[in-house]
Design an enzyme around this catalytic site. Structure first.
Site, mmCIF file in Angstrom:
data_model
loop_
_atom_site.group_PDB
_atom_site.id
_atom_site.type_symbol
_atom_site.label_atom_id
_atom_site.label_comp_id
_atom_site.label_asym_id
_atom_site.label_seq_id
_atom_site.Cartn_x
_atom_site.Cartn_y
_atom_site.Cartn_z
ATOM 1 N N ASP A 74 63.313 16.741 30.493
ATOM 2 C CA ASP A 74 63.967 18.004 30.849
ATOM 3 C C ASP A 74 65.415 17.801 31.306
ATOM 4 O O ASP A 74 66.093 18.761 31.608
ATOM 5 C CB ASP A 74 63.161 18.700 31.958
ATOM 6 C CG ASP A 74 63.609 20.130 32.204
ATOM 7 O OD1 ASP A 74 63.879 20.848 31.224
ATOM 8 O OD2 ASP A 74 63.710 20.535 33.377
ATOM 9 N N SER A 77 65.380 26.071 32.059
ATOM 10 C CA SER A 77 64.285 25.853 31.117
ATOM 11 C C SER A 77 63.341 27.047 31.136
ATOM 12 O O SER A 77 63.007 27.571 32.201
ATOM 13 C CB SER A 77 63.517 24.578 31.484
ATOM 14 O OG SER A 77 64.379 23.463 31.546
ATOM 15 N N GLN A 127 61.924 22.522 23.393
ATOM 16 C CA GLN A 127 62.149 23.355 24.575
ATOM 17 C C GLN A 127 63.065 24.513 24.230
ATOM 18 O O GLN A 127 64.040 24.344 23.496
ATOM 19 C CB GLN A 127 62.786 22.536 25.698
ATOM 20 C CG GLN A 127 63.007 23.342 26.981
ATOM 21 C CD GLN A 127 63.718 22.534 28.064
ATOM 22 O OE1 GLN A 127 64.935 22.580 28.180
ATOM 23 N NE2 GLN A 127 62.947 21.804 28.852
#
Length: 302
Positions: free
Chosen positions: A207, A232, A282
């Site tokens: 991430d 995110s 993502q």
């Protein structure tokens, strides 16, 4: 083992307060909310601790629902969805202040032989030829409007040696480039052999940079230079082959699309000898601040 890595491992060593309920704390983050990679890794730890050791994580799918409060503990409630002959499925909800902030579904599988193929690893420079964060960031401190950014970036990467193949977007704001980014990473110290630990640490790192390729396509530097607000939204990973997070891994990232205030990042993680270990996707919030709108991450209410 470095002290920051030991601190990170302690962060992932959740407290078990009931059979399927765990509690974790947070560490300092780049922005005034819980780092998404941390809550994803902790949720996977919680799920994995309810699964037989011979079954290894092969995929996860997650949604970031609310910004986490770094000053409060996080409770992870595990739901044992299914225990089959070969596969185990778990659902985890991360809760703070009585509200869910994150939701994860993870699947685990007993190892078995099967068909085998993969895309080859793309060309990349040797990690030893690339500057460390400690070598790269301080000499560019004048690029950041906030003088604390360099120290915060170094603190966030203190447990992981993360090296950019090319300059990251926060050092090249204003220059449009191909929407592709590569980093090498490994932990700053050796780890135990537990496969779940290595998977969770890769989840933690995944991430950190995945949305960089979106910024590169538009010449944006991100939160560090104040020209984009990002967060995110959802995250998915597939673990194809065994790997070690304490050995060099190539994170090859690109963005096929951005629209509607969101951007999509896709990536593959390869071992140094070229084995495809992980696939990652993502979608993130990517907003350009309007007049009168703060670019601070603290202003993001999604």
């Amino acid at each position: 083992m470095s002290e920051p890595l030991q601190s990170l491992l302690e962060l992932l060593d959740l407290e078990r307060i009931e059979r399927d309920i765990f509690r974790g704390t947070s560490r300092a983050a780049l922005v005034p909310r819980v780092f998404g990679g941390q809550v994803a890794a902790q949720a996977l730890v919680a799920a994995g601790r309810t699964v037989p050791a011979e079954r290894h994580a092969h995929s996860l799918h997650a949604y970031f629902l609310r910004p986490g409060d770094p000053g409060a503990p996080i409770v992870y409630d595990v739901d044992r969805i299914r225990d089959g002959r070969s596969f185990t499925t778990r659902r985890v909800v991360a809760i703070q202040h009585g509200q869910p902030i994150f939701h994860l579904s993870a699947s685990f599988q007993t190892y078995e032989d099967g068909l085998e193929h993969q895309e080859p690893m793309p060309p990349a420079p040797d990690p030893e030829s690339l500057p460390t964060a400690e070598e790269l960031l301080p000499k560019h401190a004048d690029r950041f409007p906030d003088p604390t950014v360099v120290d915060r970036l170094l603190e966030a990467r203190s447990a992981v040696d993360l090296r950019y193949a090319e300059d990251p977007p926060f050092l090249t704001a204003g220059q449009q480039r191909e929407p592709r980014s590569q980093v090498w990473f490994r932990t700053r110290g050796k780890l135990d052999d537990d496969p779940l630990l290595h998977v969770c640490l890769a989840t933690y790192v995944s991430d950190m940079t995945l949305l960089d390729s979106i910024l590169l396509a538009h010449g944006r530097g991100g939160w560090a230079v104040g020209d984009v607000v990002g967060a995110s939204l959802d995250h998915a990973m597939w673990f194809h082959r065994p790997f070690r997070a304490d050995e060099w891994l190539l994170y090859d990232q690109q963005s096929p699309s951005a629209s509607g205030g969101r951007g999509l990042g896709t990536a593959r993680i390869y071992t140094r000898d070229g084995r495809l270990a992980v696939s990652v996707i993502q979608e993130g919030l990517v907003r350009v601040p309007r007049a009168g709108y703060s670019a601070s991450p603290a202003a993001d209410s999604r």
